[in-house]
Motif scaffolding. Structure first.
Motif, PDB file in Angstrom:
ATOM      1  N   ALA A  26      12.217  63.174  71.334  1.00  0.00           N
ATOM      2  CA  ALA A  26      12.165  63.129  69.872  1.00  0.00           C
ATOM      3  C   ALA A  26      11.437  64.341  69.303  1.00  0.00           C
ATOM      4  O   ALA A  26      11.742  64.798  68.204  1.00  0.00           O
ATOM      5  CB  ALA A  26      11.490  61.846  69.409  1.00  0.00           C
ATOM      6  N   ARG A  64      19.087  65.040  62.799  1.00  0.00           N
ATOM      7  CA  ARG A  64      18.058  65.296  63.814  1.00  0.00           C
ATOM      8  C   ARG A  64      18.303  66.618  64.540  1.00  0.00           C
ATOM      9  O   ARG A  64      17.365  67.252  65.021  1.00  0.00           O
ATOM     10  CB  ARG A  64      17.994  64.148  64.819  1.00  0.00           C
ATOM     11  N   LYS A  67      16.656  69.339  62.737  1.00  0.00           N
ATOM     12  CA  LYS A  67      15.218  69.315  63.033  1.00  0.00           C
ATOM     13  C   LYS A  67      14.944  70.001  64.372  1.00  0.00           C
ATOM     14  O   LYS A  67      13.983  70.773  64.507  1.00  0.00           O
ATOM     15  CB  LYS A  67      14.714  67.867  63.074  1.00  0.00           C
TER      16      LYS A  67
END
Length: 454
Positions: A26, A64, A67
């Motif tokens: 993550a 994501r 990111k």
């Protein structure tokens, strides 16, 4: 092997770890580190990762991945020295340095320290032998330069100088120059004083950082709170040395206990022998140093070269290892090694290159490309041989250009910078004689030709 997609495999693996359905990465900057051997390789890795995450975003429309594109610049993707510095800055308690210490080099101070210790040594030697200065084969300034060069080479190999014992220095061949005394009484104290002065100024020399990190990791009884890496990728593993692999082992203990290593390497590309890199680390020792389980994959398809080039390389790496093993075994037969050691080494080279044969990806023409080997007669005079070689080089380049080859299709490799300068001069002369060739020199070394992607 070369061109088999080692870098692509690393980048793809990172993308997979960030995309898998369960337990995915993550926070790229906290969970993954990628260690390379040059700044160019690190920048290339970052560029490829960003492009892959952009492609994933285009395909999935998931934010994501955008990111992750931003995270790449904050992630641990760097040379081993820069990676070491990042860890050292997070462990001031163990280094004795501040978190804001600087990387520096003060060759003037270092030289003055050598002058002082060497001056004291020579003064003591002259007291014992008034003719000492006349008996030594080199002047004092050359002696100082040689000692500093030895220290540089040892530091480049991540050798901790203060741990060198006299018994490790070997036997002096020439009794006129007390070299072991010079190392013990000049080089070692001068380097120790230099390191202390740098630390007092909150600075360390770049060559010292791997050594210092190794020391710090040995002091740690538990884990480093600042290190929460789950995956550590190491590029060009064949160019690591003993100290660096010890550092990786210590890092694994100081990090997350479940931290996984992903290393890529190629024995045929082990180019850092001069700085004590050890090809046996990749050949056999990685399984011994990381005994918890090693999964090995061989990348056998060459995506970079044409079929005839691949065929030529396969022939070379079949013939040369066999000849080297043959010669090596002759020496083994004459050695005093016990039979079990001889049996181990008797096939070592062949085993190391057992998986070096490359294949072509499906759809690639096997008869594409061109290989030609020419042996020039050596007259015994280096200048004549070099002149002959440069003239032949220009002829071959001119022939390739007449057959429609672009500059990007041509690469010239040499063993030394001096030979590369000769090649550059020869090609520049060719360019002046043939302005239609549009030949320009681009790199600051004057060695890279315009458009040469190779």
């Amino acid at each position: 092997g070369a061109g088999t997609g080692k870098t692509f495999s690393m980048v793809s693996r990172v993308a997979f770890l960030c995309s898998k359905k369960s337990d995915a990465v993550a926070h790229l900057e906290e969970e993954i580190a990628m260690v390379t051997f040059t700044n160019d390789a690190a920048n290339n890795m970052k560029s490829r990762l960003k492009q892959m995450f952009v492609n994933y975003f285009i395909l999935t429309n998931q934010p994501r991945y955008l990111k992750f594109v931003e995270d790449v610049d904050r992630a641990h993707i760097s040379t081993i020295h820069r990676f070491a510095l990042e860890i050292l800055r997070s462990a001031p308690l163990y280094t004795g340095l501040g978190t804001n210490f600087r990387i520096g080099s003060n060759e003037y101070l270092r030289g003055k320290l050598y002058d002082a210790y060497l001056g004291d040594f020579l003064a003591r030697a002259e007291q014992e032998n008034p003719n000492f200065m006349h008996e030594i084969p080199v002047p004092a300034y050359e002696l100082k330069r040689k000692l500093m060069t030895i220290a540089d080479r040892l530091l480049t190999k991540s050798v901790l100088l203060r741990e060198i014992k006299r018994a490790q220095m070997g036997v002096e061949v020439n009794g006129v120059l007390p070299f072991n005394d010079l190392i013990e009484q000049v080089m070692l104290p001068a380097e120790e004083s230099y390191a202390t002065s740098m630390h007092d100024a909150n600075e360390i020399d770049l060559m010292e950082c791997i050594i210092l990190l190794n020391q710090v990791l040995r002091q740690i009884s538990g884990t480093l709170a600042s290190l929460r890496l789950r995956y550590l990728f190491v590029d060009e593993f064949q160019d690591t040395d003993d100290v660096q692999i010890q550092t990786f082992q210590l890092l694994q203990k100081a990090m997350n206990a479940d931290c996984r290593f992903f290393v890529v390497g190629d024995l045929k590309q082990s180019i850092y022998r001069f700085r004590n890199s050890d090809w046996t680390l990749l050949d056999e020792r990685i399984g011994l140093d990381f005994p918890t389980g090693v999964t090995e994959r061989t990348l056998a398809e060459n995506w970079r070269s044409f079929g005839r080039v691949v065929e030529f390389n396969n022939a070379l790496f079949t013939f040369f290892p066999a000849r080297l093993q043959e010669r090596y075994n002759v020496g083994l037969a004459e050695s005093t090694l016990p039979p079990e050691r001889c049996a181990l080494y008797g096939g070592r080279i062949l085993r190391a290159y057992a998986h070096s044969r490359q294949a072509l990806p499906e759809g690639r023409a096997a008869n594409a490309g061109h290989v030609r080997v020419e042996l020039l007669e050596h007259t015994g005079k280096k200048e004549e041989w070099q002149e002959q070689a440069m003239a032949r080089l220009v002829d071959v380049v001119s022939e390739l250009r007449r057959h429609g080859r672009s500059w990007g299709d041509i690469a010239v490799l040499t063993r030394t910078r001096a030979e590369a300068a000769l090649v550059t001069g020869a090609l520049l002369t060719y360019g002046r004689q043939h302005p239609e060739a549009a030949l320009r020199i681009l790199s600051d070394d004057g060695l890279q030709l315009d458009g040469a992607s190779a």
